[in-house]
Enzyme design. Structure first.
Site, PDB file in Angstrom:
ATOM      1  CG  ASP A 134      -0.332  -0.509   2.481  1.00 50.76           C
ATOM      2  OD1 ASP A 134       0.901  -0.383   2.625  1.00 50.76           O
ATOM      3  OD2 ASP A 134      -1.056  -1.019   3.350  1.00 50.76           O
ATOM      4  CG  ASN A 189      -8.751  -1.766  11.531  1.00 54.80           C
ATOM      5  OD1 ASN A 189      -7.790  -2.429  11.173  1.00 54.80           O
ATOM      6  ND2 ASN A 189      -9.168  -0.709  10.866  1.00 54.80           N
ATOM      7  CG  HIS A 237      -5.682  -2.513   8.443  1.00 55.15           C
ATOM      8  ND1 HIS A 237      -5.669  -1.146   8.516  1.00 55.15           N
ATOM      9  CD2 HIS A 237      -4.432  -2.897   8.826  1.00 55.15           C
ATOM     10  CE1 HIS A 237      -4.489  -0.721   8.907  1.00 55.15           C
ATOM     11  NE2 HIS A 237      -3.720  -1.770   9.113  1.00 55.15           N
ATOM     12  CD  GLU A 251      -8.470   0.485   7.157  1.00 49.62           C
ATOM     13  OE1 GLU A 251      -8.460  -0.430   8.007  1.00 49.62           O
ATOM     14  OE2 GLU A 251      -7.729   1.484   7.240  1.00 49.62           O
TER      15      GLU A 251
END
Ligand code: PGA
Length: 267
Positions: free
Chosen positions: A83, A154, A156, A161
């Site tokens: 990313d 979280n 990811h 996400e």
């Protein structure tokens, strides 16, 4: 108390636990070097998916050390990073391009045109085309021999996400432009200094390319990751916990944890 150093099977995946982040990072670096050697021997090249963030920093230091000791060449390695923030200049020290240059690319013999990152400077209207091209490059290279992953608090993976999509749709997600989740933005304050400075969007490799990797090394360290590691490994497969989708390719995934990150596994 579980033994400090152990290897167990959970939900079909191998889980390696070491007492410290340093020791876990060594296991990850050794695994990456082994995959590079095997792929180069078998196919003449090794295609790696790489990760950024705080967790893999020591792994890159250890890979550089192996290179400097003469035991590891990157001449026949091709890399694709997971990313990049969007928009961001490549020379911005907070860009993942700059991170990779600093920690790995400038310190090993990886040819410049074999180290690929999503480009935080593409015009927004062309971001979908750029992202689709990234997936085509990976495919044209024969797919990833290895994807190195970290996990967000979280759940990811990359910047995929938590999502309300069905598992099937999420598993097919291509590389694309996304908005970061509030938890991710909160954690990014570390890099950006203040909440209002955090870049809110990113280009991320899709779940599809990640799940297509022939091997996945997931590295998680520290107590902040303990709860989500347990959820991803032991909980149901759900798009609300992106890393839980790794259970669908469990036999190709190795989780490497330090003791604090493994604390809630009960193994
Ligand atoms: P971290 O990020 O290594 O900085 O904790 C992991 C991730 O978000 O994937």
């Amino acid at each position: 108390m579980p033994a400090a150093e152990r290897t167990v099977q959970i939900s079909g995946s191998t889980v390696i636990v070491r007492p410290t982040a340093e020791a876990a990072s060594q296991v990850a670096a050794d695994a990456i070097a082994e995959i590079i050697h095997a792929a180069v021997n078998e196919r003449g090249k090794a295609v790696l998916g790489l990760a950024t963030g705080a967790t893999p920093e020591v792994v890159y230091a250890k890979l550089v050390a192996k290179h400097e000791a003469g035991g590891l060449s990157f001449q026949k390695v091709v890399t694709y990073n997971l990313d990049e923030y969007y928009p961001i200049q490549p020379l911005d020290p907070r860009s993942y391009r700059a991170y990779m240059h600093r920690l790995l690319f400038s310190r090993v013999d990886l040819p410049a045109n074999q180290a690929h990152l999503l480009d935080g400077t593409v015009p927004e209207a062309f971001a979908p085309e750029h992202a689709a091209q990234f997936d085509r490059w990976i495919e044209a290279d024969g797919g990833l021999d290895l994807q190195l992953l970290g996990i967000g608090r979280n759940g990811h993976i990359g910047f995929n996400e938590p999502s309300d999509a069905s598992v099937a749709d999420f598993a097919a997600a291509p590389t694309r432009l996304v908005e970061l989740h509030p938890v991710t933005k909160g954690d990014a304050v570390r890099e950006f200094g203040a909440h209002e400075n955090v870049i809110s969007h990113a280009l991320t490799m899709g779940v599809k390319s990640i799940l297509s990797a022939r091997a996945v090394v997931m590295l998680a360290t520290g107590p902040r990751k303990a709860a989500i590691v347990a959820q991803a490994l032991r909980g149901p497969v759900a798009s609300t916990v992106p890393a839980s989708l790794l259970q669908t390719i469990a036999e190709r995934v190795v989780w490497i944890l330090d003791e604090p990150a493994a604390a809630e596994l009960g193994a």
